[in-house]
Write a protein that holds these residues in place. Structure first.
Motif, PDB file in Angstrom:
ATOM      1  N   GLY A  27      23.050  19.167  16.146  1.00 34.62           N
ATOM      2  CA  GLY A  27      22.503  20.051  17.170  1.00 34.62           C
ATOM      3  C   GLY A  27      21.362  19.403  17.932  1.00 34.62           C
ATOM      4  O   GLY A  27      21.260  19.531  19.155  1.00 34.62           O
ATOM      5  N   ALA A  28      20.485  18.685  17.214  1.00 38.19           N
ATOM      6  CA  ALA A  28      19.360  18.014  17.866  1.00 38.19           C
ATOM      7  C   ALA A  28      19.857  16.935  18.820  1.00 38.19           C
ATOM      8  O   ALA A  28      19.318  16.755  19.920  1.00 38.19           O
ATOM      9  CB  ALA A  28      18.433  17.413  16.813  1.00 38.19           C
ATOM     10  N   VAL A  48      22.101  20.557  11.719  1.00 39.10           N
ATOM     11  CA  VAL A  48      20.817  20.468  12.418  1.00 39.10           C
ATOM     12  C   VAL A  48      20.711  19.146  13.163  1.00 39.10           C
ATOM     13  O   VAL A  48      20.270  19.084  14.323  1.00 39.10           O
ATOM     14  CB  VAL A  48      19.644  20.628  11.421  1.00 39.10           C
ATOM     15  N   LEU A  90      19.639  28.311  12.592  1.00 37.19           N
ATOM     16  CA  LEU A  90      19.650  27.039  11.874  1.00 37.19           C
ATOM     17  C   LEU A  90      19.457  25.860  12.817  1.00 37.19           C
ATOM     18  O   LEU A  90      18.571  25.025  12.616  1.00 37.19           O
ATOM     19  CB  LEU A  90      20.965  26.882  11.107  1.00 37.19           C
ATOM     20  N   THR A  91      20.255  25.790  13.866  1.00 36.43           N
ATOM     21  CA  THR A  91      20.236  24.612  14.742  1.00 36.43           C
ATOM     22  C   THR A  91      19.387  24.796  15.987  1.00 36.43           C
ATOM     23  O   THR A  91      19.017  23.817  16.633  1.00 36.43           O
ATOM     24  CB  THR A  91      21.666  24.273  15.189  1.00 36.43           C
ATOM     25  N   GLY A  92      19.084  26.037  16.346  1.00 30.07           N
ATOM     26  CA  GLY A  92      18.353  26.282  17.579  1.00 30.07           C
ATOM     27  C   GLY A  92      19.220  26.236  18.816  1.00 30.07           C
ATOM     28  O   GLY A  92      18.734  26.416  19.933  1.00 30.07           O
ATOM     29  N   ASP A 133      24.162  21.882   6.110  1.00 26.74           N
ATOM     30  CA  ASP A 133      23.193  22.424   7.074  1.00 26.74           C
ATOM     31  C   ASP A 133      22.396  21.307   7.734  1.00 26.74           C
ATOM     32  O   ASP A 133      22.121  21.343   8.942  1.00 26.74           O
ATOM     33  CB  ASP A 133      22.243  23.396   6.373  1.00 26.74           C
ATOM     34  N   GLU A 134      22.004  20.312   6.948  1.00 28.88           N
ATOM     35  CA  GLU A 134      21.233  19.201   7.509  1.00 28.88           C
ATOM     36  C   GLU A 134      22.041  18.442   8.550  1.00 28.88           C
ATOM     37  O   GLU A 134      21.507  18.009   9.583  1.00 28.88           O
ATOM     38  CB  GLU A 134      20.792  18.266   6.387  1.00 28.88           C
ATOM     39  N   ASP A 177      20.935  30.159  17.585  1.00 32.06           N
ATOM     40  CA  ASP A 177      21.320  30.039  16.187  1.00 32.06           C
ATOM     41  C   ASP A 177      20.080  29.706  15.365  1.00 32.06           C
ATOM     42  O   ASP A 177      19.365  28.744  15.687  1.00 32.06           O
ATOM     43  CB  ASP A 177      22.361  28.930  16.030  1.00 32.06           C
TER      44      ASP A 177
END
Length: 376
Positions: free
Chosen positions: A367-368, A364, A310-312, A360-361, A308
């Motif tokens: 996701g991290a 992210v 955005l998030t990786g 989005d933040e 993805d």
């Protein structure tokens, strides 16, 4: 009208003086009978000092003297001549001991006694041109071979090592090192040959490499240092070794001139590298830099196709691939596989209330955290 008759001896003397070729005559015992001005200039002897001396001791390199004497004895014994009346290339020796290439034609002079005269040309410049041409062809072949390796899809580490080995071989130097610019902007040591001029790991090696790369870029992409320049660079902390006679660095550039690394070679001999070598080094750097940039672009394309943006995190194709791997492993090991579903409570309200950028933040950040506690 009467024609003036010039004595043949006078004609011979005039020819000897005017000839651009060195002319040396010897008797059956190898003693010098004639040594013209061109021979004086070529070999560094004065005619009066060499008349009567054995030629082999003066102008033939020590390693070839005995062969010359055997050949002369064979001629006197009626043996077949091997180099008479033809042009051959041999090594000769000057008065100062330097050995150089000559082209010589030897003929036996008419008369009752055996006398041999050699007509000699210094072909040092011709040999140098031949050597430079052969070197240029050999280097071109090395660049082509490296290009073929690059097309084979080597990763940056292998490509840097291959490029460095090619550069060291083509320049016939003793040492070398290769570094690449990591995606985070730092430098990573990829390969070293001999005792690399950028020896060491971490600080201060990393800082030295970075500063040397910056100076190389400022110099136009390649930097040749010799003698005092090497000592000064070592004193400034650019080089971690100060016992090198010369150093050549060249930046690796990718697409649009982006710096992707650096190659460096060095030798103890301050004359081992010359400005003309920078062109070959740049050709090697162009192949390596372009290939590394292409490899990274391909890797990024692959990553974007499986993650993805955005998030990786893994996207659906990668998720399905990993899920299938987990199911296959569970089947082989007769174990279980599990799928974890994670929901973010209230995400819709947060997204509506604070906007998509804030949403989005949050994605992210989540996701991290997931990537930090779960295997990829």
């Amino acid at each position: 009208m009467d024609l003036a008759i010039i004595p043949s001896a006078q004609v011979d003397a005039t020819v000897l003086r005017a000839s651009l070729d060195g002319i040396i005559s010897i008797d059956a015992h190898g003693r010098i009978l004639e040594f013209n001005p061109a021979a004086e200039r070529m070999f560094g002897y004065v005619r009066d000092d060499v008349i009567g001396a054995e030629m082999a001791e003066l102008i033939i390199p020590e390693a070839s003297r005995e062969a010359h004497r055997r050949g002369l004895r064979r001629l006197l014994d009626g043996g077949a001549p091997r180099i008479l009346d033809q042009r051959v290339e041999l090594d000769a020796q000057r008065a100062d001991g330097t050995v150089f290439a000559i082209e010589i034609a030897i003929t036996r002079m008419s008369g009752s006694t055996a006398t041999y005269t050699g007509f000699i040309r210094d072909i040092t410049d011709h040999k140098l041109v031949e050597q430079e041409r052969a070197e240029r062809i050999a280097r071109q072949a090395l660049v082509v071979a490296l290009g073929q390796s690059a097309l084979a899809g080597l990763d940056p580490t292998d490509l840097c090592a291959t490029g460095l080995a090619t550069l060291v071989e083509g320049l016939a130097v003793q040492r070398g090192s290769a570094v690449s610019v990591a995606l985070d902007g730092g430098l990573r040591r990829e390969s070293a040959i001999g005792l690399g001029p950028l020896a060491g790991h971490g600080e201060p090696a990393g800082e030295a490499q970075s500063r040397l790369l910056r100076r190389t870029i400022a110099a136009g992409g390649s930097l040749l240092m010799t003698g005092r320049e090497v000592a000064a660079a070592a004193g400034d902390g650019l080089l971690l070794l100060d016992d090198m006679g010369c150093v050549l660095t060249v930046a690796l550039r990718g697409d649009r001139g982006a710096i992707v690394g650096m190659l460096a070679v060095a030798d103890d001999d301050p004359h081992a590298l010359a400005p003309g070598d920078e062109g070959f080094a740049q050709a090697i750097a162009n192949v390596v830099g372009t290939a590394i940039a292409r490899w990274r672009a391909d890797a990024e394309t692959t990553r974007l196709g499986l993650q993805d943006p955005l998030t990786g995190l893994a996207n659906r194709p990668l998720f399905e691939n990993r899920l299938q791997q987990a199911l296959d492993r569970a089947r082989r090991e007769q174990g279980d596989a599990a799928v974890l579903f994670v929901d973010i409570d209230g995400f819709g309200k947060l997204n509506d209330g604070f906007g998509c950028r804030t949403g989005d933040e949050v994605l992210v950040g989540v996701g991290a955290r997931l990537a930090g506690v779960l295997p990829a």
